[in-house]
Design a protein around this motif. Structure first.
Motif, PDB file in Angstrom:
ATOM      1  N   VAL A  58       0.865  -1.182   0.000  1.00 56.03           N
ATOM      2  CA  VAL A  58       0.000   0.000   0.000  1.00 56.03           C
ATOM      3  C   VAL A  58       0.899   1.230   0.000  1.00 56.03           C
ATOM      4  O   VAL A  58       1.969   1.233   0.617  1.00 56.03           O
ATOM      5  N   SER A  59       0.466   2.276  -0.688  1.00 53.17           N
ATOM      6  CA  SER A  59       1.246   3.512  -0.708  1.00 53.17           C
ATOM      7  C   SER A  59       0.295   4.699  -0.691  1.00 53.17           C
ATOM      8  O   SER A  59      -0.774   4.647  -1.305  1.00 53.17           O
ATOM      9  N   PRO A  60       0.656   5.784   0.006  1.00 57.89           N
ATOM     10  CA  PRO A  60      -0.215   6.971   0.005  1.00 57.89           C
ATOM     11  C   PRO A  60      -0.371   7.606  -1.372  1.00 57.89           C
ATOM     12  O   PRO A  60      -1.357   8.276  -1.635  1.00 57.89           O
ATOM     13  N   SER A  61       0.617   7.431  -2.240  1.00 56.37           N
ATOM     14  CA  SER A  61       0.535   7.966  -3.600  1.00 56.37           C
ATOM     15  C   SER A  61       1.469   7.164  -4.487  1.00 56.37           C
ATOM     16  O   SER A  61       2.403   6.510  -4.003  1.00 56.37           O
ATOM     17  N   ALA A  62       1.232   7.222  -5.789  1.00 55.75           N
ATOM     18  CA  ALA A  62       2.147   6.564  -6.714  1.00 55.75           C
ATOM     19  C   ALA A  62       3.518   7.228  -6.662  1.00 55.75           C
ATOM     20  O   ALA A  62       4.556   6.565  -6.771  1.00 55.75           O
ATOM     21  N   ASN A  63       3.538   8.543  -6.469  1.00 51.78           N
ATOM     22  CA  ASN A  63       4.806   9.259  -6.392  1.00 51.78           C
ATOM     23  C   ASN A  63       5.620   8.820  -5.185  1.00 51.78           C
ATOM     24  O   ASN A  63       6.845   8.660  -5.265  1.00 51.78           O
ATOM     25  N   SER A  64       4.965   8.623  -4.034  1.00 51.29           N
ATOM     26  CA  SER A  64       5.700   8.176  -2.844  1.00 51.29           C
ATOM     27  C   SER A  64       6.189   6.745  -3.027  1.00 51.29           C
ATOM     28  O   SER A  64       7.244   6.368  -2.501  1.00 51.29           O
ATOM     29  N   TRP A  65       5.449   5.922  -3.791  1.00 51.21           N
ATOM     30  CA  TRP A  65       5.932   4.567  -4.080  1.00 51.21           C
ATOM     31  C   TRP A  65       7.203   4.630  -4.927  1.00 51.21           C
ATOM     32  O   TRP A  65       8.176   3.915  -4.676  1.00 51.21           O
ATOM     33  N   LEU A  66       7.207   5.521  -5.929  1.00 53.99           N
ATOM     34  CA  LEU A  66       8.410   5.677  -6.741  1.00 53.99           C
ATOM     35  C   LEU A  66       9.586   6.148  -5.898  1.00 53.99           C
ATOM     36  O   LEU A  66      10.718   5.685  -6.067  1.00 53.99           O
ATOM     37  N   ARG A  67       9.309   7.069  -4.994  1.00 51.71           N
ATOM     38  CA  ARG A  67      10.382   7.586  -4.126  1.00 51.71           C
ATOM     39  C   ARG A  67      10.934   6.471  -3.257  1.00 51.71           C
ATOM     40  O   ARG A  67      12.152   6.328  -3.100  1.00 51.71           O
ATOM     41  N   ALA A  68      10.043   5.656  -2.678  1.00 52.96           N
ATOM     42  CA  ALA A  68      10.499   4.520  -1.865  1.00 52.96           C
ATOM     43  C   ALA A  68      11.266   3.518  -2.724  1.00 52.96           C
ATOM     44  O   ALA A  68      12.269   2.946  -2.294  1.00 52.96           O
ATOM     45  N   ARG A  69      10.775   3.313  -3.947  1.00 54.46           N
ATOM     46  CA  ARG A  69      11.409   2.371  -4.861  1.00 54.46           C
ATOM     47  C   ARG A  69      12.837   2.786  -5.178  1.00 54.46           C
ATOM     48  O   ARG A  69      13.730   1.961  -5.387  1.00 54.46           O
ATOM     49  N   ASP A  70      13.097   4.094  -5.225  1.00 53.03           N
ATOM     50  CA  ASP A  70      14.424   4.613  -5.560  1.00 53.03           C
ATOM     51  C   ASP A  70      15.312   4.815  -4.338  1.00 53.03           C
ATOM     52  O   ASP A  70      16.451   5.266  -4.478  1.00 53.03           O
ATOM     53  N   THR A  71      14.793   4.546  -3.142  1.00 53.38           N
ATOM     54  CA  THR A  71      15.585   4.717  -1.931  1.00 53.38           C
ATOM     55  C   THR A  71      16.521   3.528  -1.763  1.00 53.38           C
ATOM     56  O   THR A  71      16.070   2.386  -1.666  1.00 53.38           O
ATOM     57  N   ALA A  72      17.811   3.781  -1.743  1.00 50.19           N
ATOM     58  CA  ALA A  72      18.790   2.707  -1.587  1.00 50.19           C
ATOM     59  C   ALA A  72      18.968   2.372  -0.115  1.00 50.19           C
ATOM     60  O   ALA A  72      18.928   3.260   0.741  1.00 50.19           O
TER      61      ALA A  72
END
Length: 955
Positions: free
Chosen positions: A655-669
Motif C-alpha cells: 500500500v502507498s499513500p501515492s504513486a509518487n511516494s511509491w516511486l520515491r520509496a522504490r528509488d531509496t537505496a
C-alpha cells in the motif's frame, strides 16, 4: 505606566485616590483606572471612572486635562458599542485641546476610525498627529502612532508601507520601558508577517507576544483574533474556533469590550465555516452582523455579511437573493479596498453558476479572477479558482487545466515556506476545489492517463519533498523530555488502576501545546513543490508484471486507475460513502476477532471483504494479472485492510499513500552494511515474545569492525526476492558492501547458514546478546552519552542491537534507529486522532512520538511495527495523511509493516517470526508478509491478525 506595568499602575492610581488628592490628580488616577478597566477588565466600570475623571478635569479648570480624558472616554464608548457618543466625545476633545494634547487626541480618534473600519479618516488623523508628536519629542506616542498607521496600511493590503512604519516604531520602542506597548508591537509584526504570507513567522511572533502579555498579566483578545486568522490560513480552523469561543467566554465573564466581542464572533463564524460547521457559522455571523451594525462599523459589518452568506449557501444552497447579496458585499468591500473583495465576487459567481446564470457568473468571476496575478498566495489562489470556474462554464477543459496548474503552483510555493509537516498537509485544503475541477476536466478531455496525473498532483504531497528537520531548539528538547516524563507517570497511574492527578494532566496538555507551537514555527527549506510525478516513469518502473491500482474519487464515485504493461486503464467502481461504511464495519469485525470466541464472525468478515472488493475495485479486480499489486487509496480509505479483499488475499501486496511516494520509496537505496535494531517496550501482553527469538536468530560472532563475520541484516537488499511490485534497487557494490556480504557474496558463513561455528547463530554465551548480556553491540554503551543527538554514537554498521527493559529509552532508541537497515519495534502503539503527530510507541521512559522520529537524520530503511493501530492516520487537507507511517516515508524509510486495527498480541508473534524468516531469505516486506500470512493457523484470531497488517512502500 498603564502600558508599561499595568498592575503597578492600577495599584498606584488607587493609592492616589486614597490620599485625598486634588481634582487634577484625582482626574489622572480615575483615568488610569478607566484605561485599565477598558482594556483589561469591565467596560461598565471603565465608563464610570472615565466620566468621573472628565468631571474632575472640568473642576480643575484644565482644558488640556479634559481633552485628554475625553479622548480616553471616546475610545471606551466606541468599544462599548456606543459609537455616536464616542465620536461626539472626540469632537469635544479636539476642540478643547491644543498642540501636543490635541495630537494625542487625534491619534486616539485615528485608532477609533480604524476600529470602525474607516481607514481613510484614520490615516488623515494620524497624518496630522505624527509631526506634532515628533516635534514634541514624544517618543512613546510617536511609536504608538506609527504602529497604528502600519496596522491601517495592513488592513488596506499595503504590506510594504506597513513594514516601514513597524520598523520605525520598533526602533523607538527599544528606547522605552513600555512593555505592554512592546508586546503590542511584536503582535503587530506577527500580523504583518501573516499579511506577507509568512505563516511560520506570524505564529512565532504571535506566540512571543503572548508570552510578553502573560508576564504582564493582561488579557489578549486582539491577539486571539489575529492568531485565529493565522490558524485558519494554516488549515487549523477547528483550533481557531476553539480559541475564539474560549476568548468569548472569558470576555463575557469580565464584561469586556462589545467591539472585541463582535470581532471574536466574526472570527469564530469564519472558523466554523472552514471547520465544516455551517450552522455554527450561521449563528455566530448573524450575531456579529447585528453587533457591528449597532456599533456603526460598516467595514466589519460587510465582512460579517460575507461569512453569513457563505454559511447560508452551505446550509441551504444558492438562490437569486444570495447572488445579489454577495454581489453587493463584493462592491462594498472593493470600495473599502478590502483584500476580501475577490472572495465575495468568487462567491457570487459560484452561486450564479449553480443556478445556471452563466452571464451573471461570468461577470462576477471575471472580477474575482483579477486577483490571480498579485497579492499574497491565498488571494492569488482565489483568482485562479475563479478563472477555472470561468473556463468550465465556457466549456474549455484546457482552460480549467491551465488554471488548475497555475493555481496549485502558487499553493506549492506557499506550502514549501511551511516547515512543519502538519501545516504543509493542512494547507492543501486551499487547493481542493482547483484539484477537483482539474480532475473532472482531465477525465473529459484526456482519458485515464491524464486523470492519474491530476490525481497525483494533489495527493500525499507532503511525502513528495524532504521534510524540514526540527531546529536544535533547547526549549523544544526540554519540553519533549518533560512531556515524556509526565506521560510515563500518567501511564503508571492508569496501570495501577487509578487516574493521573488533574495537575499532571494539565501540565501534560500544556507541554503538548508548547511542543506543537514551537514545531509550527519552522520555516520550509526545500525549494519548489517537491518531486513532480511522471506517468511514463511510473509505467517503466512497474514493468509488465506489477500492477499499481490508484483509486480516484470524482463526485463521490470511486474510479480505479489500473497501471501496468505500459498503459493506464480506468474502471468505475462503487460509491465512496458506501465503501467507508463497509470499511468501518470491517474494522469493528477485526476488533472482535482479536479476542478468542468470535470464530462465527469469520465468514461474515470474508463476505464483507467481497463487498469491499466490489465497491473499491469493481471490474478492475478481474484485470490485476498474476503479479504483485500496489494499492494507492485516497485518504478516506486508509483504514481498509486490503489483504481481506479476495482478489488481493494471496498476492504480494503493498500500500502507498501515492504513486509518487511509491516511486520515491522504490528509488531509496538501503544503507550500506546497515544494522538491525530490535526494540521491546514495556507492558505488552505477549511480552514482545518474538524479540528474544529474533535476537537469537540474527546474532552471530561479532567483531568491532562489523566485517561480515556474522549474518547480515535483512534490512538491506541482500537477497534475491523482489520488492512489492518491482525488481529491487541494487545497493551500491562498493568495498563496504562486499565486505558485508563476505567472500562468496552471500553474507553467509562458510557453511552457507550464517549461523556461526556452533550452528546456532548465538554468541559464545549461547544468548546472542553480546558480552555484557544486555543485547548491546558494545559493553558499556553508556560511553556514547544519552544526551547526544540522533545518530551520535550509534552501533557500528552491520551489527544487531537489542534494546529492552531500561535500555529501551527514547534517546537511545533514536540513536540506534538513525540510519539502521531494519528496525523491529515491539511496543504499545497509541494513535491520537486529535493530534496525530503525538501518536506514539511506548518506551521504558515514556512515549516515542512522531515529533521524535522527525529529528532523525535518516529513519530506518525498513521498519516493522507489530503493534496495534500503528497504520492509522488522520486524513487532513485535500488528500493528506498524518501519522507514524507517513512521517517515516519522507525521512528515508522505504518500507513499513504496520497494523490498521487492534490485534491479538500473542497471535502477532508467529506472524512476525514468519515475516522475518522471509526477510532472511531475501524477500521484500510485501513478499515476506504474504508468505507469513499463509503460514498462520486457519483459526479466526490468526487470520484476522494477518489481515490487519499491511506492507507500505516498496522495500
Amino acid at each position: 505606566m498603564v502600558f508599561a506595568a499595568p498592575g503597578e499602575a492600577l495599584t498606584r492610581a488607587e493609592e492616589v485616590l486614597g490620599a485625598d488628592p486634588s481634582p487634577l490628580h484625582a482626574s489622572v488616577a480615575h483615568q488610569v483606572i478607566g484605561i485599565w478597566q477598558r482594556d483589561f477588565g469591565d467596560t461598565r466600570r471603565a465608563l464610570a471612572h472615565l466620566r468621573r475623571a472628565r468631571d474632575l478635569a472640568a473642576r480643575a479648570d484644565s482644558a488640556e486635562r479634559e481633552a485628554d480624558v475625553l479622548a480616553t472616554l471616546g475610545v471606551a464608548l466606541v468599544h462599548a458599542g456606543r459609537t455616536r457618543e464616542g465620536l461626539a466625545a472626540f469632537e469635544r476633545g479636539v476642540a478643547r485641546g491644543s498642540g501636543h494634547t490635541r495630537a494625542r487626541v487625534l491619534f486616539r480618534r485615528a485608532y477609533v476610525w480604524w476600529v470602525l473600519g474607516r481607514h481613510g479618516e484614520a490615516l488623515e488623523d494620524v497624518r496630522r498627529a505624527i509631526p506634532v508628536l515628533r516635534q514634541a519629542d514624544d517618543v512613546i506616542w510617536t511609536a504608538r502612532a506609527l504602529t497604528l498607521r502600519a496596522t491601517v496600511h495592513l488592513a488596506q493590503g499595503s504590506v510594504e508601507r506597513a513594514d516601514a512604519d513597524f520598523t520605525a516604531a520598533e526602533a523607538l520602542w527599544d528606547t522605552t520601558g513600555q512593555e505592554h506597548d512592546k508586546a503590542d508591537a511584536v503582535e503587530s509584526r506577527g500580523l504583518a508577517a501573516f499579511r506577507a504570507g509568512d505563516v511560520p513567522a506570524a505564529l512565532r511572533l504571535l506566540d512571543e507576544a503572548e508570552e510578553r502579555y502573560a508576564k504582564l498579566g493582561t488579557p489578549t483578545f486582539m491577539l486571539t483574533i489575529r492568531r485565529c486568522e493565522v490558524l485558519m490560513a494554516a488549515g487549523l480552523a477547528t483550533e481557531a474556533l476553539a480559541e475564539a469561543d474560549a476568548a468569548l467566554a472569558t470576555l463575557d465573564g469580565i464584561g469586556g469590550q462589545s467591539t472585541r466581542r463582535a470581532e471574536l464572533l466574526l472570527v469564530a463564524a469564519r472558523a466554523a465555516r472552514l471547520a465544516g460547521e455551517p450552522q455554527t457559522s450561521l449563528a455566530r455571523a448573524a450575531v456579529a452582523v447585528r453587533l457591528f451594525a449597532g456599533q456603526r462599523r460598516t467595514w466589519y459589518e460587510t465582512h460579517a455579511r460575507l461569512v453569513l452568506i457563505e454559511a447560508r449557501v452551505a446550509t441551504g444552497g444558492g438562490s437569486g437573493r444570495l447572488v445579489a447579496d454577495a454581489a453587493a458585499v463584493a462592491e462594498r468591500l472593493a470600495a473599502f479596498g478590502a483584500p476580501a473583495a475577490p472572495e465575495a465576487s468568487l462567491l457570487a459567481g459560484r452561486i450564479a453558476l449553480g443556478l445556471g446564470w452563466t452571464a451573471d457568473a461570468e461577470r462576477h468571476l471575471a472580477v474575482a479572477a483579477r486577483s490571480r496575478h498579485s497579492g499574497p498566495p491565498l488571494a492569488r489562489m482565489t483568482g485562479w479558482a475563479a478563472q477555472a470556474l470561468r473556463a468550465r462554464a465556457a466549456g474549455s477543459a484546457r482552460g480549467v487545466l491551465e488554471a488548475g496548474r497555475r493555481g496549485l503552483d502558487v499553493l506549492d510555493d506557499h506550502r514549501m515556506t511551511l516547515g512543519a509537516s502538519e501545516l504543509r498537509a493542512r494547507a492543501t485544503a486551499q487547493g481542493a476545489e482547483l484539484a477537483a475541477l482539474a480532475q473532472r476536466a482531465s477525465l473529459v478531455s484526456g482519458g485515464p492517463r491524464r486523470l492519474l496525473d491530476w490525481s497525483e498532483r494533489w495527493r500525499a504531497t507532503v511525502l513528495s519533498a524532504p521534510p524540514t528537520r526540527p531546529p536544535a531548539d533547547p526549549v523544544l528538547l526540554t519540553a519533549m523530555t518533560a512531556f515524556r516524563e509526565l506521560a510515563s507517570r500518567a501511564e503508571e497511574a492508569r496501570t495501577d488502576g487509578g487516574r493521573p492527578a488533574l495537575a499532571l494532566e494539565r501540565e501534560q496538555r500544556r507541554l503538548e501545546r508548547e511542543i506543537r507551537s514551537r514545531t509550527l514555527h519552522m520555516r520550509g527549506e526545500a525549494p519548489g513543490g517537491g518531486d513532480r510525478f511522471d506517468v511514463g516513469r511510473l509505467l517503466r518502473r512497474l514493468g509488465d508484471d506489477v500492477r499499481l491500482v490508484e483509486l480516484a474519487v470524482l463526485d463521490g464515485r470511486v474510479h480505479v486507475l489500473l497501471c501496468g504493461q505500459g498503459r493506464v486503464r480506468r474502471f468505475e467502481a462503487g460509491l465512496l460513502a458506501e465503501a467507508e461504511v463497509e470499511a468501518e464495519h470491517v474494522q469493528a469485525g477485526l476488533r472482535r476477532l482479536a479476542h478468542p470466541g468470535a470464530e462465527a464472525r469469520l465468514p461474515l468478515m470474508e463476505a464483507a471483504g467481497a463487498r469491499l472488493e466490489r465497491l473499491l475495485l469493481g471490474p478492475a479486480a478481474a484485470h490485476l494479472g498474476p503479479g504483485p499489486v500496489v494499492v494507492v487509496p485516497p485518504g478516506r480509505l486508509h483504514r481498509v485492510p486490503w489483504a481481506l479483499l479476495p482478489a488481493l488475499r494471496e498476492r504480494v501486496l503493498s500500500v502507498s499513500p501515492s504513486a509518487n511516494s511509491w516511486l520515491r520509496a522504490r528509488d531509496t537505496a538501503p544503507p550500506p552494511g546497515g544494522r538491525l535494531v530490535l526494540v521491546r517496550g514495556p507492558g505488552l501482553a505477549s511480552g514482545g515474545a518474538e524479540v528474544p527469538e529474533l535476537a537469537d536468530r540474527y546474532a552471530g560472532p561479532r567483531t568491532a569492525a562489523g566485517d561480515g563475520a556474522g549474518t547480515p541484516s535483512p534490512g538491506g537488499a541482500t537477497g534475491t526476492g523482489e520488492p512489492s511490485g518491482a525488481p529491487r534497487v541494487s545497493p551500491p557494490v562498493d568495498g563496504a558492501e562486499s565486505a558485508r556480504r563476505g567472500p562468496d557474496g552471500t553474507g553467509r558463513g562458510p557453511d552457507g547458514t550464517g549461523r556461526g561455528p556452533d550452528g546456532t547463530g548465538r554468541g559464545p554465551d549461547g544468548t546472542g546478546r553480546g558480552p555484557d548480556g544486555t543485547g548491546r553491540e558494545w559493553p558499556g554503551d553508556e560511553r556514547r552519552g544519552l544526551a547526544d543527538g540522533p545518530g551520535a554514537g550509534a552501533a557500528p554498521r552491520g551489527g544487531t542491537v537489542v534494546l529492552e527493559g531500561d535500555a529501551a529509552r527514547v534517546p537511545r532508541v533514536l540513536r540506534e534507529l538513525d540510519g539502521a537497515a531494519l528496525a523491529h519495534i515491539a511496543a504499545h502503539g497509541t494513535f491520537r486522532a486529535d493530534s496525530p503527530l503525538f501518536s506514539s510507541l511506548r518506551m521504558a521512559d515514556g512515549p516515542l512520538i512522531v515529533h521524535d522520529f522527525e529529528r532523525l537524520d535518516r529513519s530506518p530503511y525498513r521498519i516493522i511495527l507489530p503493534c496495534c493501530d500503528t497504520a492509522r492516520f488522520a486524513s487532513v487537507g485535500a488528500d493528506e495523511l498524518l501519522g507514524l507511517v507517513t512521517a517515516l516515508l519522507p525521512l528515508g524509510t522505504a518500507g513499513v509493516v504496520a497494523c490498521t486495527a487492534p490485534v491479538n498480541d500473542a497471535a502477532a508473534v508467529p506472524l512476525m517470526l514468519a515475516l522475518h524468516k522471509g526477510l532472511e531469505a531475501g524477500l521484500s516486506l510485501a513478499e515476506a508478509l504474504r508468505d507469513a500470512r499463509a503460514s498462520l493457523p486457519d483459526d479466526a484470531v490468526h487470520q484476522a491478525t494477518g489481515w490487519a497488517f499491511s506492507a507500505f512502500g516498496a522495500a
